[in-house]
Design a protein around this motif. Sequence first.
Motif, PDB file in Angstrom:
ATOM      1  N   ASN A  52       5.660   9.122  13.503  1.00 35.05           N
ATOM      2  CA  ASN A  52       5.750   7.561  11.944  1.00 35.05           C
ATOM      3  C   ASN A  52       4.917   8.803  10.679  1.00 35.05           C
ATOM      4  OD1 ASN A  52       3.008   7.107  11.797  1.00 35.05           O
ATOM      5  ND2 ASN A  52       3.407   5.591  11.476  1.00 35.05           N
ATOM      6  N   ARG A  80      10.222   5.294   8.863  1.00 38.99           N
ATOM      7  CA  ARG A  80       8.929   4.272   9.125  1.00 38.99           C
ATOM      8  C   ARG A  80       9.836   2.301   9.330  1.00 38.99           C
ATOM      9  NH1 ARG A  80       4.702   7.376   4.542  1.00 38.99           N
ATOM     10  NH2 ARG A  80       3.604   8.420   5.988  1.00 38.99           N
ATOM     11  N   GLU A  81      10.611   2.537   8.575  1.00 39.12           N
ATOM     12  CA  GLU A  81      10.993   1.058   8.647  1.00 39.12           C
ATOM     13  C   GLU A  81      10.955   0.878  10.708  1.00 39.12           C
ATOM     14  OE1 GLU A  81      14.190  -0.432   6.480  1.00 39.12           O
ATOM     15  OE2 GLU A  81      13.709   0.626   4.679  1.00 39.12           O
ATOM     16  N   MET A  85       3.840   0.169  13.261  1.00 44.71           N
ATOM     17  CA  MET A  85       2.301   0.968  13.731  1.00 44.71           C
ATOM     18  C   MET A  85       1.397  -0.344  13.733  1.00 44.71           C
ATOM     19  SD  MET A  85       1.552   3.895  13.137  1.00 44.71           S
ATOM     20  CE  MET A  85      -0.246   5.095  14.509  1.00 44.71           C
ATOM     21  N   PHE A  87      -2.832  -0.601  14.780  1.00 44.13           N
ATOM     22  CA  PHE A  87      -3.840  -0.209  14.683  1.00 44.13           C
ATOM     23  C   PHE A  87      -5.024  -0.717  15.182  1.00 44.13           C
ATOM     24  CE2 PHE A  87      -1.421   0.737  10.846  1.00 44.13           C
ATOM     25  CZ  PHE A  87      -1.455   1.923  10.821  1.00 44.13           C
ATOM     26  N   ASN A  91      -6.085  -3.532  10.253  1.00 44.64           N
ATOM     27  CA  ASN A  91      -5.021  -3.405   8.921  1.00 44.64           C
ATOM     28  C   ASN A  91      -4.396  -4.415   8.385  1.00 44.64           C
ATOM     29  OD1 ASN A  91      -7.006  -1.276   9.290  1.00 44.64           O
ATOM     30  ND2 ASN A  91      -5.136   0.728   9.353  1.00 44.64           N
ATOM     31  N   LEU A  92      -4.949  -5.218   8.469  1.00 47.04           N
ATOM     32  CA  LEU A  92      -4.306  -6.225   8.191  1.00 47.04           C
ATOM     33  C   LEU A  92      -4.774  -6.951   6.310  1.00 47.04           C
ATOM     34  CD1 LEU A  92      -4.661  -9.989  10.444  1.00 47.04           C
ATOM     35  CD2 LEU A  92      -2.340  -7.786   9.510  1.00 47.04           C
ATOM     36  N   PHE A  93      -3.347  -7.007   5.771  1.00 45.26           N
ATOM     37  CA  PHE A  93      -3.853  -7.206   4.157  1.00 45.26           C
ATOM     38  C   PHE A  93      -4.339  -8.256   3.755  1.00 45.26           C
ATOM     39  CE2 PHE A  93       0.547  -5.356   4.254  1.00 45.26           C
ATOM     40  CZ  PHE A  93       0.285  -3.857   4.410  1.00 45.26           C
ATOM     41  N   LEU A 104       5.589  -9.592   3.136  1.00 41.26           N
ATOM     42  CA  LEU A 104       5.729  -8.570   2.370  1.00 41.26           C
ATOM     43  C   LEU A 104       6.653  -7.274   2.535  1.00 41.26           C
ATOM     44  CD1 LEU A 104       3.950  -7.641  -0.305  1.00 41.26           C
ATOM     45  CD2 LEU A 104       2.794  -6.509   0.919  1.00 41.26           C
ATOM     46  N   ALA A 105       6.698  -6.560   3.901  1.00 43.30           N
ATOM     47  CA  ALA A 105       7.395  -5.655   3.745  1.00 43.30           C
ATOM     48  C   ALA A 105       8.667  -5.887   3.700  1.00 43.30           C
ATOM     49  CB  ALA A 105       6.649  -4.590   4.647  1.00 43.30           C
ATOM     50  N   VAL A 109      10.442  -3.868   1.064  1.00 43.58           N
ATOM     51  CA  VAL A 109      11.021  -2.795   1.323  1.00 43.58           C
ATOM     52  C   VAL A 109      12.466  -3.219   1.738  1.00 43.58           C
ATOM     53  CG1 VAL A 109      11.433  -1.176   3.562  1.00 43.58           C
ATOM     54  CG2 VAL A 109       9.417  -1.599   2.172  1.00 43.58           C
ATOM     55  N   ARG A 153       3.622  -8.463  12.489  1.00 47.30           N
ATOM     56  CA  ARG A 153       3.922  -7.576  11.141  1.00 47.30           C
ATOM     57  C   ARG A 153       5.109  -6.867  11.039  1.00 47.30           C
ATOM     58  NH1 ARG A 153      -0.780  -5.202   6.981  1.00 47.30           N
ATOM     59  NH2 ARG A 153      -1.005  -3.644   8.392  1.00 47.30           N
ATOM     60  N   ALA A 154       4.731  -6.081  12.379  1.00 49.54           N
ATOM     61  CA  ALA A 154       4.961  -4.824  12.470  1.00 49.54           C
ATOM     62  C   ALA A 154       6.097  -5.163  13.130  1.00 49.54           C
ATOM     63  CB  ALA A 154       4.218  -3.933  13.242  1.00 49.54           C
ATOM     64  N   MET A 157      10.033  -5.853  10.542  1.00 62.94           N
ATOM     65  CA  MET A 157      10.637  -5.087  10.266  1.00 62.94           C
ATOM     66  C   MET A 157      12.098  -4.634  11.487  1.00 62.94           C
ATOM     67  SD  MET A 157       9.746  -4.381   7.042  1.00 62.94           S
ATOM     68  CE  MET A 157      10.235  -3.693   6.340  1.00 62.94           C
TER      69      MET A 157
END
Lengths: 244, 263
Positions: A52, A80-81, A85, A87, A91-93, A104-105, A109, A153-154, A157
């Motif tokens: 990605n 990337r949409e 991914m 992790f 890596n949550l906001f 959010l995305a 986006v 979250r991933a 999209m």
Amino acid sequence: MAEHRILIKDACKYFGDVKALNNANLEIKPGEVVLVIGPSGSGKSTMLRCVNKLESVTSGEIYIDDDCVTAPGADIRKIREDVGMVFQSFNLFKHLTVLRNITLALTTVKKTPKAEAEEIGRKLLARVGLADKEKAYPGQLSGGQQQRVAIARALAMNPRVMLFDEPTSALDPEMIKEVLDVMLDLAKEGMTMMVVSHEMGFAKAAADKVVFMADGEIIEIGSPEEIFDNPKEERTKTFLQHIL
Amino acid sequence: MAEVNKDTKIEVTDGALIPDQAENSIFSAWNIAFFGALIILIILPIASPDPYRDILKFIPDGILTTFKVTILSIIFALVVGLFAGLGRLSRIKIINRIATIYVEVVRGIPLLVQLFYIYYALGKVVQLPRLTSAIIAMTFCYGAYMGEIFRAGIQGVPQGQMEAALALGMSRTQALWKVIIPQTFRIILPPVGNEFIALLKDSSLVSILAVADLLRRGREFASTSFLYFETYTIVALVYLVITLFLSRLVATMEKRMKINGRT
Ligand SMILES: Nc1ncnc2c1ncn2[C@@H]1O[C@H](COP(=O)(O)OP(=O)(O)O)[C@@H](O)[C@H]1O
Ligand SMILES: [Mg+2]
């Protein structure tokens, strides 16, 4: 139409003098689940992150279906949409609620209207078993819960491919199963997945292929049975003795 | 040779509370200074209404002006600082260079000189009102310090946050505004609080441009009454009470955030 979903051709990646990825070749078909194993520092993350374009290959080509990730003019954000991914460290906001993490995305986006995005978010939260947590902040959740939110979250999209970089390595043992269960469901539903993990149970239950890497190279590719029960390469054998 | 602790950091920033071993006792340095000043401020006008009551009647306008200069300057400095900080982190060389030069220039010129320069020297080109000049100078100066705070704040947000945002298809700019910058506010709040206190103290410099702040009002009173000692005693005590109160506030805020720190 290409037969592959992900195609990695002669990919090399240098970090200065360090050859993190050495001539990697790998084809993943739609709906396949590929497990990537190997010692620490063997280039697993690097290979995943080149897919990605969190890292750019030094040479070689990578395709998602017909889209060339590595082409100079590639619309990397569009690609990337389509590539989710997950992790190791979630890596949550941290400043956003669980639901907002997921939407959010979509709203920034894809410009999805808020109400619609939240509907998608709630469905995904239900799917990962966290419907009651939408208003919580990441810091209020356990590691396992956070990682399930990260998966949701991933998925928001609506990706064609999901990449997992050691999704359970940072978790307490009792939380590993809840994350693996979500991943197993995804695999069953036909998601194309590239997973860096040493979870044998998951490998046997869901993996179509296992890739063994060492020193930046793909040493051996085979079915889980071939790799775990009858590895051909000496280095694979040695490595498996260490982790089993 | 005895091992030297290389990690020892000497941190004496302007606004911050000085570490005090007796912190929790009633006789902590802060308590003695703060309540001591407060009690003197209350007792003096009662014990000796002439001149202290008159002085205390004369300066509140000045306190308001001091806060006005401080609050407006800090707000503008935050805006300037955000862009200076982003500029310092920019991958675009020219922007990066401009931001860095700005910071170096500001750091190299005393604030008092900056004040004079903006009012008198630039006054040859555009004659700005005194208060405006003062606020511009304070903003220009503190914007650079804020820039460094923002830079550190942005760098303090874990790399993984940016990566997660990019992996979702966000642009770098979207990630910065929606993910990174909102998270810097928690990190920068205490240092910004300290800058606020430092700025409040430095704002006394604007009295040199005849902006009627707390110090200037004191000076006006003293120069007509010739009560220099009495007037400046009050002025000093008022500054002391305000800044001590604010530094306690910042310290409490900092402690709270450490406790609530979401991981
Ligand atoms: N950003 C980077 N900068 C420099 N070296 C890196 C970077 N990322 C990875 N490496 C190096 O590349 C090699 C492969 O790393 P990585 O892909 O993270 O391995 P793995 O995920 O298998 O543990 C290692 O030697 C590592 O030190
Ligand atoms: Mg890794």
